[in-house]
Write a protein that holds these residues in place. Structure first.
Motif, short mmCIF file in Angstrom:
data_model
loop_
_atom_site.label_atom_id
_atom_site.label_comp_id
_atom_site.label_asym_id
_atom_site.label_seq_id
_atom_site.Cartn_x
_atom_site.Cartn_y
_atom_site.Cartn_z
N ASN A 244 0.86 -1.19 0.00
CA ASN A 244 0.00 0.00 0.00
C ASN A 244 0.89 1.23 0.00
OD1 ASN A 244 0.46 0.84 2.92
ND2 ASN A 244 -0.31 -1.26 3.19
N TRP A 245 0.30 2.37 -0.28
CA TRP A 245 1.12 3.57 -0.46
C TRP A 245 1.84 3.97 0.82
CZ3 TRP A 245 0.45 7.99 2.34
CH2 TRP A 245 -0.76 8.14 3.05
N ARG A 246 1.24 3.67 1.98
CA ARG A 246 1.90 4.02 3.24
C ARG A 246 3.22 3.26 3.39
NH1 ARG A 246 -3.54 3.79 4.67
NH2 ARG A 246 -4.40 5.74 5.50
N PHE A 247 3.15 1.93 3.11
CA PHE A 247 4.37 1.15 3.25
C PHE A 247 5.39 1.54 2.19
CE2 PHE A 247 7.01 -2.53 2.20
CZ PHE A 247 7.62 -2.71 3.43
N MET A 248 4.93 1.84 0.98
CA MET A 248 5.85 2.23 -0.08
C MET A 248 6.62 3.49 0.31
SD MET A 248 5.57 -0.15 -2.21
CE MET A 248 4.46 -1.42 -2.77
N VAL A 249 5.90 4.44 0.89
CA VAL A 249 6.56 5.67 1.36
C VAL A 249 7.55 5.33 2.47
CG1 VAL A 249 6.19 7.87 2.52
CG2 VAL A 249 4.66 7.17 0.67
N LEU A 250 7.11 4.44 3.39
CA LEU A 250 7.98 4.05 4.49
C LEU A 250 9.21 3.33 3.97
CD1 LEU A 250 8.36 3.86 7.58
CD2 LEU A 250 7.13 1.68 7.49
N ALA A 251 9.03 2.43 3.00
CA ALA A 251 10.16 1.68 2.44
C ALA A 251 11.16 2.60 1.76
CB ALA A 251 9.66 0.62 1.46
N ALA A 252 10.64 3.65 1.09
CA ALA A 252 11.53 4.61 0.45
C ALA A 252 12.25 5.47 1.48
CB ALA A 252 10.73 5.48 -0.51
N ALA A 253 11.58 5.71 2.61
CA ALA A 253 12.17 6.59 3.63
C ALA A 253 13.19 5.87 4.50
CB ALA A 253 11.06 7.18 4.49
N VAL A 254 13.02 4.55 4.66
CA VAL A 254 13.90 3.81 5.58
C VAL A 254 15.38 3.95 5.24
CG1 VAL A 254 14.60 1.45 6.21
CG2 VAL A 254 12.23 2.15 6.47
N PRO A 255 15.79 3.71 3.97
CA PRO A 255 17.22 3.86 3.68
C PRO A 255 17.74 5.26 3.97
CG PRO A 255 16.11 2.72 1.89
CD PRO A 255 15.05 3.26 2.78
N VAL A 256 16.91 6.27 3.68
CA VAL A 256 17.36 7.65 3.91
C VAL A 256 17.44 7.95 5.40
CG1 VAL A 256 16.84 10.07 3.51
CG2 VAL A 256 16.37 8.39 1.72
N VAL A 257 16.34 7.64 6.12
CA VAL A 257 16.29 7.98 7.55
C VAL A 257 17.30 7.15 8.33
CG1 VAL A 257 14.84 7.98 9.61
CG2 VAL A 257 13.89 8.70 7.41
N VAL A 258 17.26 5.81 8.16
CA VAL A 258 18.18 4.95 8.90
C VAL A 258 19.61 5.20 8.46
CG1 VAL A 258 18.81 2.56 9.39
CG2 VAL A 258 16.41 3.21 9.26
N GLY A 259 19.80 5.36 7.15
CA GLY A 259 21.15 5.62 6.66
C GLY A 259 21.72 6.91 7.22
N MET A 260 20.91 7.97 7.24
CA MET A 260 21.37 9.24 7.80
C MET A 260 21.61 9.12 9.30
SD MET A 260 21.63 11.50 5.40
CE MET A 260 21.07 11.89 3.74
N ALA A 261 20.67 8.48 10.01
CA ALA A 261 20.78 8.38 11.46
C ALA A 261 21.98 7.52 11.86
CB ALA A 261 19.50 7.78 12.04
N ALA A 262 22.13 6.36 11.19
CA ALA A 262 23.21 5.45 11.55
C ALA A 262 24.56 5.92 11.02
CB ALA A 262 22.91 4.05 11.03
N GLY A 263 24.55 6.64 9.91
CA GLY A 263 25.82 7.05 9.30
C GLY A 263 26.28 8.44 9.66
N SER A 264 25.45 9.19 10.40
CA SER A 264 25.79 10.58 10.71
C SER A 264 27.04 10.68 11.58
CB SER A 264 24.61 11.27 11.39
OG SER A 264 24.24 10.58 12.56
N TYR A 265 27.09 9.89 12.64
CA TYR A 265 28.25 9.99 13.53
C TYR A 265 29.54 9.59 12.82
CZ TYR A 265 31.52 8.99 17.28
OH TYR A 265 32.64 8.95 18.07
#
Length: 813
Positions: free
Chosen positions: A385-406
């Protein structure tokens, strides 16, 4: 520019294959866990979402305190719905449901036992938008002797749903019903599960329009558009004034006098969308979930994802020394800090994308097994569904930024001159952060481990507690209500003759999920409500005590030798205590013989049975009375107790042969009491298994992070280790040197986790009236497991460093 960043990031990840494998693996496990838990949580939160009228549909609950008993019911009285819709315009419609027992259904040569059958008003399809695919929704259930069935049920008996219309089926070999409608299967994510609906006009109690005291019907109200839940205050106040108070007064007492004695009768309305997660009352139509489990699993998913992100930071930092010169050269050649940060963040995002891809593959592979474990029909399609699709697209960006920021800012902050001279400055703040992250990881892991131990210990306690009866070696033959009295007597006698059979009894009332019947008993002929005892009434035969291996504490049980036992009663200890008789045996108590309690029937107390658990461990043992089911009277179940040495499967074959001899062609449906008892705690057992699974994965992911941090420290202290070994340090002393700081962090995590775990598990145990005491060894065991695994992880890297050639270490430095 972005394309260049991505290309360089990919080359760097490919070059460091071991680092990439560990990092992607850790993130993949974390994301896969999150996806699996998300599927479970989304399924729990999806109940009633199929129903466009769910926001306007409410069920009436009843809360009753009377005769020393408290009852929280999902049911209300028969005339309530009709009275409400007549007097309150805000209510558009109502429907009553009453769940029945099992029915034997025959159509020609085909016959099955149907387990989910309701009596339902003809307004069922007006309140619940279940699609009728054959027949008429308007005509369905409108007359006596009619029924509607689900599509799956219809296809068991007929070739097509259309072929079922106007056909006649025979229920329990007695009642002929005409099929007037076939409807789509009720979705699994509903608190309803009826496969067959019988016309409510056939349920005798539904016709008692003045009986406000018998609460046996699940009553649903559909509000009109624009009406809100605030209407119910006015509705229930009117019911009390116009119906409840006059009905109680017929019992010889006013509602005000009853409330002064501490009794009450209260009603409330619950939105049907809240029933599955927030309602756990008597007379629920099917077993519901628990919002606490949704919170627990959501927290576990968050924990594991945080642990995976922490791993990424630790592993990336561990590689910093190896990439320091790369950063220094890039800065000398003109790279700015922003471009370096972008480069490292793009590397992080690519890592998360790879991890997400691996996680999706892993989830696809393990989902069938997880579905069986969770006992839910989970599917990845529920995520399309569109909610999960948005979430799936956001996960690499959000998690990648959060985990890779430090790591990105840490690496880009290196001073090029110091780096190229080999003098990397490591701040105390960075070391402290990494230590905090390790402590956080293992704190969450130890909480999960402790929770798993406590859950399993509670379930073990339930399964092995002295219950007051013996659940082992008892075969339950279902649906014996189809037997004629002569058949029941004959089959009971023949079963008693089978080798290995100790006792046989007939009763529909069991200390596992079964029917219940509540009525008051009075110590005197007068209706003294202050002295009434409201308790469960069970009809049993003379063999029940021996079959269940219960114990008498006073008097005797029922016997064929005493013709007066038809007017006798046996109480449990809880009921005898509530009557306040010093010696209850021989005393007379009274039972109402009509709805208004005007006529009282005397009952002789002939015995007291030791308290036994007849409900689950979440409830205290309440009062109960046994009444005599005389020889020849049928009941819904036959109980067969065998000796411990008897082969269960051989016993089933012998009993089935006897059944088929007396009732040929009728299905033989059976279960074992110990299995039925364990099924009462099926949800808790599933939770324990799921928590154990994810606790293990959390420890695994946390150890990956610890592995990365040890690798970082070993890399930074390579020269120191080489010098110590040249000066004579043993491998053991080097391992101790590298390990002690990490073990201190893990021990600190255990100390932090213990009070948190104690608080959380104490809250969980409060759901049980009978529960274990949390003991010190449970926390010690969880901590010991964490220390052992952490020590093994640390020692692996430390021993490797301690056994390395010091000359090589000093040369490379």
């Amino acid at each position: 520019m972005l394309q260049n960043y991505l290309k360089i990031a990919w080359r760097s990840l490919w070059k460091n294959k071991g680092y990439t494998f560990i990092n992607v693996g850790g993130l993949a496990v974390g994301l896969a866990c999150c996806l699996l838990i998300a599927l479970y949580v989304l399924d729990e939160l999806s109940y009633e979402r199929w129903n466009p009228r769910a926001a306007r549909t409410y069920r009436i609950n009843s809360d009753i305190r009377y005769g020393g008993s408290d009852m929280a019911l999902a049911t209300s009285s028969s005339p309530m719905g009709a009275a409400i819709i007549r007097d309150y315009p805000a209510v558009e419609n109502f429907v009553r449901l009453r769940k029945t027992g099992n029915w034997l259904v025959k159509s020609g040569e085909r016959q099955f036992v149907e387990h989910t059958v309701y009596y339902a008003d003809s307004t069922f399809f007006d309140v619940f938008p279940v699609k009728v695919i054959a027949g008429s929704a308007k005509q369905a259930l409108a007359r006596q002797g009619t029924l509607a069935m689900s599509k799956t049920t219809a296809l068991r008996y007929f070739s097509t749903p259309e072929a079922a219309i106007d056909q006649t089926v025979l229920l329990d070999n007695k009642h002929a019903y005409r099929i007037t409608a076939v409807y789509e299967d009720i979705p699994a994510n509903s608190h309803l599960d009826g496969n067959m609906l019988l016309a409510m006009a056939d349920e005798a109690q539904s016709l008692e329009t003045d009986n406000w005291g018998s609460h046996n019907f699940n009553t649903y109200l559909l509000l009109r558009e624009g009406a809100g839940a605030g209407e119910f205050k006015k509705i229930f106040e009117g019911l009390h004034r116009n119906h409840i108070a006059p009905g109680i007064q017929k019992l010889g007492i006013t509602i005000e006098e009853l409330e002064k004695q501490g009794s009450y009768l209260r009603y409330s309305a619950v939105p049907i969308k809240d029933i599955h997660l927030y309602s756990n009352r008597s007379n629920e139509l099917k077993a519901n979930g628990n919002i606490r489990y949704v919170y627990i699993f959501s927290a576990v998913a968050l924990f594991i994802l945080l642990i995976a992100c922490i791993n990424f930071m630790n592993l990336a930092t561990a590689q910093s020394a190896g990439r320091a010169r790369e950063v220094g050269i890039r800065k000398v050649l003109g790279s700015k800090k922003g471009s370096l940060v972008s480069r490292f963040l793009s590397e992080s995002v690519i890592t998360v994308v790879l991890a997400l891809a691996v996680a999706l593959v892993a989830v696809t592979l393990v989902l069938p097994y997880f579905s069986r474990l969770a006992d839910k029909p989970l599917s990845l399609f529920s995520l399309l569904n569109w909610r999960f699709m948005v979430l799936a697209a956001a996960v690499p960006v959000v998690v990648g930024m959060a985990a890779g920021s430090y790591p990105a800012f840490f690496l880009s902050a290196f001073q090029p001159i110091s780096v190229l001279k080999g003098m990397i400055r490591h701040t105390m703040s960075g070391a402290r952060l990494r230590s905090v992250l390790v402590v956080l990881q293992f704190t969450m892991s130890v909480i999960l481990l402790t929770g798993t131990i406590v859950i399993y210990k509670q379930l073990y306690y339930i399964q092995h507690k002295q219950l007051g009866f013996d659940k082992e070696q008892v075969l339950i033959i279902q649906n014996s209500f189809t037997l004629a009295p002569q058949q029941a007597t004959a089959i009971k006698q023949e079963l008693q003759q089978l080798p290995g059979v100790e006792a046989v009894s007939m009763s529909g009332f069991l200390p596992v999920p079964s029917v219940r019947n509540d009525n008051p008993l009075f110590p005197g002929r007068e209706r003294e409500h202050a002295k009434a005892v409201y308790l469960q009434n069970w009809s049993v035969d003379e063999g029940y005590l021996r079959t269940m291996k219960m114990e008498m504490t006073a008097g005797r049980f029922f016997s064929r030798q005493f013709g007066t036992d038809s007017n006798a009663v046996v109480l449990n200890e809880a009921a005898a205590k509530m009557f306040s008789f010093k010696d209850p045996v021989g005393k007379i108590i009274y039972a109402p013989q009509d709805d208004e309690w005007e006529t009282m029937r005397p009952l002789h107390i002939i015995g007291v049975v030791r308290n036994f658990h007849f409900e689950n461990m979440r409830q205290t043992i309440g009062p109960l009375a046994f009444f005599y089911n005389k020889p020849g009277e049928t009941a819904s179940r036959i109980l067969v107790r065998s000796t411990a040495a008897t082969d269960k499967q051989a016993l089933v074959r012998h009993v089935e042969d006897k059944w088929k001899t007396h009732v040929p062609g009728q299905p033989f449906d059976y279960s074992f009491m110990d299995s039925d008892f364990n099924n009462m705690y099926k949800a808790d057992r599933k939770v324990g298994q799921i928590v154990l699974l994810f606790a293990g994965l959390a420890i695994f992911v946390a150890c990956l992070g610890l592995f990365g941090l040890v690798a970082y420290v070993v890399e930074q202290r390579t020269k120191e280790i080489g010098i110590r070994k040249v000066l004579g340090a043993s491998a053991g002393s080097v391992v101790t040197l590298l390990s002690k700081d990490f073990i201190r962090l893990v021990v600190l995590a255990i100390l932090l986790a213990m009070p948190l775990a104690w608080y959380l598990m104490r809250r969980w145990l409060q759901d049980y009236e009978y529960r274990i005491d949390m003991q010190w060894w449970m926390f010690l065991a969880a901590g010991g497991i964490a220390v052992f695994i952490a020590l093994a992880t640390v020692c692996f890297q430390s021993v490797k460093a301690a056994l390395s050639n010091p000359v090589k270490s000093l040369k490379t430095e």
